[in-house]
Scaffold this motif. Structure first.
Motif, PDB file in Angstrom:
ATOM      1  N   GLY A  77       0.796  -1.207   0.000  1.00 67.25           N
ATOM      2  CA  GLY A  77       0.000   0.000   0.000  1.00 67.25           C
ATOM      3  C   GLY A  77       0.834   1.264   0.000  1.00 67.25           C
ATOM      4  O   GLY A  77       2.065   1.218  -0.160  1.00 67.25           O
ATOM      5  N   PRO A 211      -5.277   5.011  -5.756  1.00 66.36           N
ATOM      6  CA  PRO A 211      -6.685   4.941  -5.339  1.00 66.36           C
ATOM      7  C   PRO A 211      -6.939   5.323  -3.884  1.00 66.36           C
ATOM      8  O   PRO A 211      -8.008   5.804  -3.541  1.00 66.36           O
ATOM      9  N   SER A 212      -5.952   5.100  -3.008  1.00 63.08           N
ATOM     10  CA  SER A 212      -6.149   5.393  -1.589  1.00 63.08           C
ATOM     11  C   SER A 212      -4.837   5.833  -0.964  1.00 63.08           C
ATOM     12  O   SER A 212      -3.769   5.327  -1.312  1.00 63.08           O
ATOM     13  N   THR A 219      -2.270  -3.550   2.383  1.00 67.12           N
ATOM     14  CA  THR A 219      -3.038  -4.125   1.272  1.00 67.12           C
ATOM     15  C   THR A 219      -2.396  -5.376   0.677  1.00 67.12           C
ATOM     16  O   THR A 219      -2.837  -5.852  -0.366  1.00 67.12           O
ATOM     17  N   PRO A 221      -1.758  -8.782  -0.648  1.00 69.06           N
ATOM     18  CA  PRO A 221      -2.717  -9.872  -0.865  1.00 69.06           C
ATOM     19  C   PRO A 221      -2.344 -11.149  -0.125  1.00 69.06           C
ATOM     20  O   PRO A 221      -3.202 -12.013   0.098  1.00 69.06           O
ATOM     21  N   SER A 284      -0.876   2.547  -8.901  1.00 68.27           N
ATOM     22  CA  SER A 284      -1.907   3.169  -9.738  1.00 68.27           C
ATOM     23  C   SER A 284      -2.250   2.391 -11.006  1.00 68.27           C
ATOM     24  O   SER A 284      -3.372   2.498 -11.514  1.00 68.27           O
ATOM     25  N   TYR A 286      -2.447  -0.939 -11.652  1.00 66.74           N
ATOM     26  CA  TYR A 286      -3.318  -2.114 -11.497  1.00 66.74           C
ATOM     27  C   TYR A 286      -4.548  -1.771 -10.665  1.00 66.74           C
ATOM     28  O   TYR A 286      -4.514  -0.893  -9.807  1.00 66.74           O
ATOM     29  N   ASP A 287      -5.633  -2.483 -10.926  1.00 64.72           N
ATOM     30  CA  ASP A 287      -6.883  -2.225 -10.218  1.00 64.72           C
ATOM     31  C   ASP A 287      -6.761  -2.499  -8.725  1.00 64.72           C
ATOM     32  O   ASP A 287      -7.401  -1.828  -7.907  1.00 64.72           O
ATOM     33  N   ASN A 288      -5.953  -3.500  -8.382  1.00 60.10           N
ATOM     34  CA  ASN A 288      -5.784  -3.853  -6.975  1.00 60.10           C
ATOM     35  C   ASN A 288      -4.464  -4.609  -6.813  1.00 60.10           C
ATOM     36  O   ASN A 288      -3.894  -5.099  -7.797  1.00 60.10           O
ATOM     37  N   PRO A 289      -3.945  -4.713  -5.595  1.00 63.00           N
ATOM     38  CA  PRO A 289      -2.669  -5.404  -5.381  1.00 63.00           C
ATOM     39  C   PRO A 289      -2.684  -6.860  -5.817  1.00 63.00           C
ATOM     40  O   PRO A 289      -1.665  -7.384  -6.258  1.00 63.00           O
ATOM     41  N   ALA A 290      -3.854  -7.509  -5.705  1.00 68.14           N
ATOM     42  CA  ALA A 290      -3.937  -8.913  -6.111  1.00 68.14           C
ATOM     43  C   ALA A 290      -3.651  -9.073  -7.603  1.00 68.14           C
ATOM     44  O   ALA A 290      -3.018 -10.051  -8.027  1.00 68.14           O
TER      45      ALA A 290
END
Length: 474
Positions: A77, A211-212, A219, A221, A284, A286-290
């Motif tokens: 994160g 995103p955050s 964050t 995964p 930024s 990728y949609d999410n760390p996973a």
């Protein structure tokens, strides 16, 4: 992206403000002859222009670490961005400046000899072992990493590329530093600048954003804890012991002590900016760390580099950007082997003016490195991370001792040394490559080790103040 630029401005301000503080506490002497003037041999001790020394120092230290490390760190994160900024200014910059300037004051000696001057023969021997092992791991990692990237780009056999890179490293290790490194690095520097600027501009133009900015949220995964893993995983770009093995190379080429802040502290700051770029890209793009973790699992962080560069810059721009990424490990791998040669030469007192003496060390060195290169990359990287940060910790303690011996403000080195002591002890106690103890126990012992090391150091400081005897390189 606004937070990214705030972080960049913080690093730049750190150079001009805190870097100047460090320089003043060290107390430079512009009239003191530097090693390249006193011991010139036209092989390792060669006076070079400051801009060239700076570029070589930057490319020496900025290997795969400030790219792969921040990508892996981004899984945790936005806290990765904070570690880069604070680590770079208050730990990495101090570490790099002191390792370079203490070498300048110690006749251009390699870092194990420099540390031994302040911490004794036992520390010198430990540093020799740690440095050689670390540099061999770095050299091997920085063969495999660029070979895989080039293999993906060019469709060539990876083992063939490994052989070609090894050949270049061998030549760069034994030839005078001005022959290959001094001539190629300005070109490599241009590719590095294109890569760095190109990725940032593309992220901004295409509207990517973090995103955050909730720094309290982990964050990752895989539910891996931030403490101590982030501080081991994300080393180059914040603080890296590998840098201390490289700084003496330029300590043998810098022509005046007043260039030390620009060359040593300044190169660390720019590496921090490179690390910010890739941590931000990971956060930024990728949609999410996973989603990023799946790419890393399939193709290592090199897969992330390939996707980011080609998606943001197109095939041509992506090709040039990835070449810039490839340049970083190659320009650290060559000097990793060169530094290993010099460390062994210093340890065994083998003069390096004659080519035969250089070959005496280089040939068996590369045979060992080739054997290591046949092992699993992931295992090599895990051992690299811990040994790297342990070396940084020892250099920080040596710097704190230097300040204490000369009755100067030692806290600029002591505080990061205590922090890193807690990190490396906590990690090795709980990591599978270490004792694999429970995290709570490991972290408790790690923090206690940091406190204990501080108490012992303060007792030493009190003794230094009572005796009032400065060290010889002051």
């Amino acid at each position: 992206m606004s937070f990214f630029f705030i972080c960049v401005l913080a690093l730049v301000a750190g150079y001009f403000v805190y870097g100047k503080v460090v320089e003043r506490i060290f107390v430079i002497n512009p009239d003191r002859p530097t090693p390249c003037c006193e011991y010139r041999d036209d092989c390792d001790f060669i006076p070079m222009a400051t801009w060239k020394v700076y570029f070589i120092q930057l490319l020496d230290i900025a290997g795969l670490g400030p790219i792969f490390g921040p990508i892996l760190g981004a899984l945790y994160g936005p806290s990765a961005l904070l570690w880069i900024v604070f680590g770079c200014i208050f730990a990495g910059g101090v570490h790099d400046y002191m390792s370079g300037m203490l070498s300048v004051r110690s006749k251009g000696q390699s870092i194990p000899e420099v540390v031994g001057n302040f911490m004794g023969m036992s520390a010198r021997q430990v540093m020799r072992v740690f440095s050689v092992i670390l540099l061999l791991l770095v050299g091997v990692v920085f063969v495999l990493g660029p070979a895989k990237l080039l293999g993906q780009m060019l469709g060539m056999n990876v083992q063939l590329l490994v052989g070609i890179i090894f050949l270049y490293y061998f030549l760069a290790t034994i030839l005078p530093i001005s022959t290959l490194i001094g001539r190629l690095y300005p070109i490599f520097g241009a590719l590095l600048l294109f890569m760095s600027i190109g990725v940032v501009v593309a992220l901004v133009i295409k509207g990517y954003h973090i995103p955050s900015l909730d720094f309290a949220v982990n964050t990752h995964p895989g539910d891996k804890p931030i403490w101590p893993l982030l501080f081991i995983t994300l080393s180059c770009g914040a603080i890296s012991g590998f840098h201390s093995t490289q700084s003496p190379l330029m300590a043998r080429c810098i022509q005046n002590e007043n260039r030390g802040r620009m060359v040593f502290y300044g190169a660390m700051i720019v590496e921090g900016i490179i690390a910010l770029i890739w941590a931000t890209a990971g956060l930024s793009f990728y949609d999410n760390p996973a989603a990023m973790q799946s790419v890393i699992a399939a193709a290592s962080p090199a897969g992330v580099v390939n996707e980011v560069c080609n998606s943001l810059l197109g095939h041509v721009g992506g090709f040039l950007a990835i070449l810039g990424v490839v340049v970083l490990p190659i320009t650290s791998g060559d000097t990793a082997f060169r530094s290993t040669r010099l460390i062994l030469a210093d340890a065994f007192n083998i003069p390096q003016v004659k080519a035969a003496k250089r070959l005496l060390i280089a040939i068996p060195l590369f045979v060992i490195a080739f054997v290591i290169s046949t092992q699993d990359f992931a295992i090599i990287w895990r051992y690299f991370g811990w040994s790297n940060q342990t070396l940084a910790t020892l250099v920080l303690w040596a710097s704190a001792i230097y300040f204490a011996q000369n009755q100067r403000f030692h806290w600029i080195a002591t505080i990061p040394a205590v922090f890193m002591t807690a990190v490396v002890v906590s990690f090795i106690l709980q990591a599978p490559i270490g004792l694999n103890l429970p995290a709570a126990l490991s972290n408790g012992v790690g923090v206690a080790s940091g406190v204990a090391s501080l108490i012992l150091f303060l007792v030493y400081v009190g003794r230094c103040c009572r005796n009032g005897v400065p060290s010889s390189p002051a």
